[in-house]
Write an enzyme that holds these catalytic residues in place. Structure first.
Site, short mmCIF file in Angstrom:
data_model
loop_
_atom_site.label_atom_id
_atom_site.label_comp_id
_atom_site.label_asym_id
_atom_site.label_seq_id
_atom_site.Cartn_x
_atom_site.Cartn_y
_atom_site.Cartn_z
N GLU A 110 -10.63 1.41 9.43
CA GLU A 110 -11.04 1.50 7.29
C GLU A 110 -12.39 1.14 7.38
O GLU A 110 -13.25 0.24 6.61
CB GLU A 110 -10.66 1.24 6.64
N GLU B 213 -1.46 5.23 8.15
CA GLU B 213 -1.34 4.96 7.44
C GLU B 213 -1.08 5.21 6.04
O GLU B 213 -1.68 6.02 5.36
CB GLU B 213 -1.74 3.52 7.10
C1 FCB Z 1 -5.86 -0.85 4.09
C2 FCB Z 1 -5.66 -1.57 5.18
C3 FCB Z 1 -4.23 -2.39 5.62
C4 FCB Z 1 -3.73 -2.95 4.37
C5 FCB Z 1 -3.21 -2.31 4.00
C6 FCB Z 1 -2.87 -1.65 2.37
O1 FCB Z 1 -6.67 -0.39 3.63
O2 FCB Z 1 -5.84 -1.37 6.86
O3 FCB Z 1 -4.43 -3.35 6.26
O4 FCB Z 1 -3.84 -3.83 3.98
O5 FCB Z 1 -4.56 -0.96 2.73
#
Ligand code: FCB
Length: 445
Positions: free
Chosen positions: A154, A352
């Site tokens: 990210e 994620e």
């Molecule tokens: C993302 C991050 C991760 C976590 C999630 C909820 O932005 O990559 O580390 O904090 O959100």
């Protein structure tokens, strides 16, 4: 719910959020150690010096990962720890492999060594080269066993929250002057790919956060504001990788590198990847700032006055306990958009996805009942299936997160885990969602 054969189910974490042992191995501070130590930065003034003490409890933690039957475990390597010692990751990788889980390390998940920040951090081009050096050390040590790599996590959030705003480390508050941070992280990605390829390291990808950006109304001014926000937060970080250039002149001019050097950088950044990681949480709604309207506190982060766009709450009946809108169709939408925008899009892994709910501690029955997390994951996995049906190649899905952990500026309130952690005793308890995920994975055989 059936997924294509070979679909990879996983769980994800990051070093700073779980490891603790913040000065073990002679590890120096990262920008997050420094940031969290400053009053007023973290919701309740907490830090991650201990976090969930994964550094000492990794063997137990690997059982919670492996016994769910996941194929992959995505974790991150702490750059400042790695500079002192890679022993911990050596042990972790062995433990995972012995348990039948594929290690998928991320090289950079926001914990920049503080001494590099002191030299300018991601505003300094040299930081990208330092990441490449660190990558060499990691692949030399782990490359005989690790065959799947994620370079950066990210980059948009680090650029926006950490350098443009002040919500995350290193809290520079530079506004649009933060754009060189985007370029230097992309360059770091490109250099890391080069190093990994030289060592024939296996499959390489990146974890980029993506989300649909919708204008808040039909007003053309809102559409324009949304387009600008979309470019800055999404395409700036993916076009160079997947199209070989920045989206438009404004950004090209803002990244602070130009001419032949920019061309050379873009060539490195655009190197072929084996998979493309997409982190998804919620869509965003944007309007052109209305005169006199107070946007402070509307969302988790405040965009400073004078910016040409203002995030407004997404219309949704359902929210997580973090306040994030629950819109699974937005995951299908962004996957299809990426597929259409990028003819050379490699197979996607959702690196994620998950939700924070303020789960109660284990009850008398010893269980943690989290039906809303199960519903969230179920609906988002169905959204992935829809994308697959629409022609997007998606090869895997990693739940954020394996464990409740330190959620950056929100501290310990926001629980994303499949495994509950009591932050006083550090006891781990598998939530109902953990059992649900295990059964879903088992049902694919
Ligand atoms: C993302 C991050 C991760 C976590 C999630 C909820 O932005 O990559 O580390 O904090 O959100």
């Amino acid at each position: 719910m059936r997924f294509p054969p070979g679909f990879r189910f996983g769980m994800a974490t990051s070093a700073y959020q779980i490891e603790g042992a913040w000065d073990a191995d002679g590890k120096g501070p990262s920008i997050w150690d420094t940031f969290a130590a400053r009053p007023g930065t973290i919701r309740h003034g907490e830090d991650a010096k201990v976090a969930i003490d994964h550094y000492h409890r990794y063997a137990e933690d690997v059982t919670h990962i492996a016994e769910a039957g996941v194929h992959d475990y995505r974790f991150s390597i702490s750059w400042p720890r790695a500079l002192a010692s890679l022993d911990f990751y050596d042990r972790l990788v062995d433990e995972l492999l012995a348990a039948g889980v594929r290690p998928v390390p991320t090289l950079y998940h926001w914990d920049l060594p503080q001494d590099l920040e002191d030299k300018g951090g991601w505003l300094n081009r040299d930081t990208a080269h330092r990441l490449a050096d660190y990558t060499s050390a990691v692949v030399l040590r782990l490359g005989d066993r690790v065959r799947d790599w994620i370079t950066m996590n990210e980059m948009n959030v680090q650029t926006l929250y950490g350098y443009a705003l002040t919500d995350h480390a290193p809290a520079r508050g530079l506004g649009l002057e933060a754009l060189p941070v985007a370029h230097h992280q992309l360059l770091a990605h490109g250099l890391a790919v080069q190093v990994l390829r030289t060592h024939d390291a296996g499959a390489i990808g990146i974890a980029n956060q993506h989300f649909p950006v919708h204008p808040a109304s039909e007003d053309p001014a809102d559409a324009y504001a949304a387009e600008m926000f979309r470019e800055l937060t999404n395409w700036t970080f993916s076009d160079p990788i997947l199209l070989g250039d920045y989206p438009g002149e404004m950004i090209r001019a803002g990244v602070g590198t130009s001419g032949a050097q920019l061309d050379r950088d873009l060539e490195l950044i655009g190197a072929r990847l084996d998979f493309y990681g997409v982190n998804f949480y919620e869509p965003t709604a944007i309007e052109a700032p209305r005169e006199g309207k107070d946007y402070a506190g509307v969302l988790e982060v405040d965009i400073p006055e004078g910016m040409p766009f203002s995030p407004v709450p997404v219309k949704s009946d359902e929210r997580t306990d973090f306040g994030w809108a629950i819109v699974p169709s937005a995951l299908t939408e962004i996957l299809v958009t990426l597929h259409e925008r990028y003819p050379a899009l490699p197979p996607v892994i959702v690196t994620e996805n998950g939700a924070s709910f303020h789960d109660a501690a284990p009850g008398d029955d010893g269980r943690v009942h989290d039906p809303r997390r199960i519903a969230f994951l179920d609906s988002h996995l169905r959204a992935v299936q829809e994308a697959i049906t629409s022609g997007v190649r998606v090869d895997g899905f990693y739940v954020w997160s394996a464990f409740d952990n330190f959620e950056w500026a929100a501290g310990y309130d926001e629980r994303f885990g499949l495994v509950h952690v009591d932050f006083e005793t550090l006891a781990r308890t598998r939530k109902d969602s953990w059992f649900w995920y295990r059964d879903l994975i088992a049902s694919q055989r």
